[in-house]
Design a protein around this motif. Structure first.
Motif, mmCIF file in Angstrom:
data_model
loop_
_atom_site.group_PDB
_atom_site.id
_atom_site.type_symbol
_atom_site.label_atom_id
_atom_site.label_comp_id
_atom_site.label_asym_id
_atom_site.label_seq_id
_atom_site.Cartn_x
_atom_site.Cartn_y
_atom_site.Cartn_z
ATOM 1 N N LEU A 62 0.830 -1.201 0.000
ATOM 2 C CA LEU A 62 0.000 0.000 0.000
ATOM 3 C C LEU A 62 0.864 1.251 0.000
ATOM 4 N N HIS A 65 2.519 1.742 -3.377
ATOM 5 C CA HIS A 65 1.569 2.179 -4.407
ATOM 6 C C HIS A 65 1.163 3.632 -4.190
ATOM 7 N N GLU A 66 0.852 3.994 -2.946
ATOM 8 C CA GLU A 66 0.420 5.366 -2.679
ATOM 9 C C GLU A 66 1.539 6.366 -2.924
ATOM 10 N N GLU A 72 -0.765 0.278 -10.391
ATOM 11 C CA GLU A 72 -2.001 -0.372 -9.971
ATOM 12 C C GLU A 72 -1.928 -1.881 -10.117
ATOM 13 N N VAL A 96 -8.614 -3.182 -7.782
ATOM 14 C CA VAL A 96 -8.785 -1.783 -7.416
ATOM 15 C C VAL A 96 -10.121 -1.261 -7.911
ATOM 16 N N ASN A 128 -3.982 10.688 -0.626
ATOM 17 C CA ASN A 128 -3.215 9.471 -0.882
ATOM 18 C C ASN A 128 -3.924 8.701 -1.989
ATOM 19 N N SER A 129 -3.258 8.499 -3.097
ATOM 20 C CA SER A 129 -3.901 7.910 -4.268
ATOM 21 C C SER A 129 -3.992 6.395 -4.164
ATOM 22 N N LEU A 130 -5.039 5.847 -4.740
ATOM 23 C CA LEU A 130 -5.217 4.394 -4.828
ATOM 24 C C LEU A 130 -5.754 4.071 -6.212
ATOM 25 N N CYS A 134 -8.115 6.917 -9.962
ATOM 26 C CA CYS A 134 -9.076 6.993 -8.851
ATOM 27 C C CYS A 134 -9.840 8.307 -8.805
ATOM 28 N N ARG A 156 3.352 10.325 1.140
ATOM 29 C CA ARG A 156 1.953 10.155 1.518
ATOM 30 C C ARG A 156 1.706 10.647 2.936
#
Length: 217
Positions: A62, A65-66, A72, A96, A128-130, A134, A156
């Protein structure tokens, strides 16, 4: 006998800007979306979130990725492997998107962003991107004066540098900035960085507390 001097009062800088989180603030609960994923997998609905708290490999995925260090697809495959290791039957492809399917725009909060901006305050996004997409459906450049996304800047929340970058992009000092976030740890970190924190639970409560923090009734 001398009269004791009154204790000095703390000088508080008038807030001129607001930073808003994205998922869980401008949308429905991200925590709820992860629980919905768990339900759809037929496992303990709390398993996906619990992994981010208890499983070192899931935590590392996590964070990577963030912070934009993995994309992704790599996050999906790695997280699916951790879910399978704990008994869930899941394919990583589209994982996702399944999480994002549980999110809905919170129109009341989106309206609040516009109202705060119309009242003369600078508004920014600190998120914080996911996932690689997104923010689809949101015209962030028209909603905000500045946008700071973890995957683009490489840091992040709750790292202090994330708040520093977001304030710099808004051209405001942390002491003149209010942070609206749905995660307590992010509010604690924001306040340590000098911002004023407003913990989001619902649009009605946040609206009242935010205007109070901005010195407006």
């Amino acid at each position: 006998m001398t009269t004791p001097k009154p204790a000095p009062t703390e000088h508080r800088v008038q807030a001129t800007a607001v930073l808003f989180d994205f998922g869980g603030v401008l949308t429905s609960s991200v925590l709820g979306a992860f629980e919905a994923l768990g339900e759809s997998l037929g496992c303990d609905p709390r398993l996906p979130l619990r992994l981010f708290g208890d499983d070192a490999e899931a935590q590392a995925l996590l964070v990577a990725h963030e912070e934009g260090r993995i994309g992704e697809s790599e996050f999906e495959q790695g997280f699916a492997a951790r879910l399978r290791a704990h008994g869930a039957e899941v394919d990583g492809d589209g994982l996702v998107r399944r999480i994002q399917a549980g999110l809905r725009a919170d129109t009341a909060m989106i309206t609040l962003v516009a109202e705060v901006r119309d009242a003369g305050f600078r508004v920014g996004l600190l998120s914080n991107s996911l996932g690689d997409d997104c923010y689809a459906g949101f015209d962030l450049s028209s909603m905000f004066d500045a946008v700071t996304i973890s995957g683009e800047v490489g840091v992040r929340k709750p790292a202090r540098r994330a708040y520093d970058i977001a304030c710099a992009r808004l051209d405001v000092e942390p002491g003149a900035t209010v942070m609206v976030d749905d995660l307590p740890q992010n509010i604690v970190a924001a306040e340590r960085a000098g911002l004023t924190g407003v913990l989001h639970r619902d649009a009605t409560g946040t609206t009242e507390r935010l205007w109070a923090a901005l010195g407006r009734s």
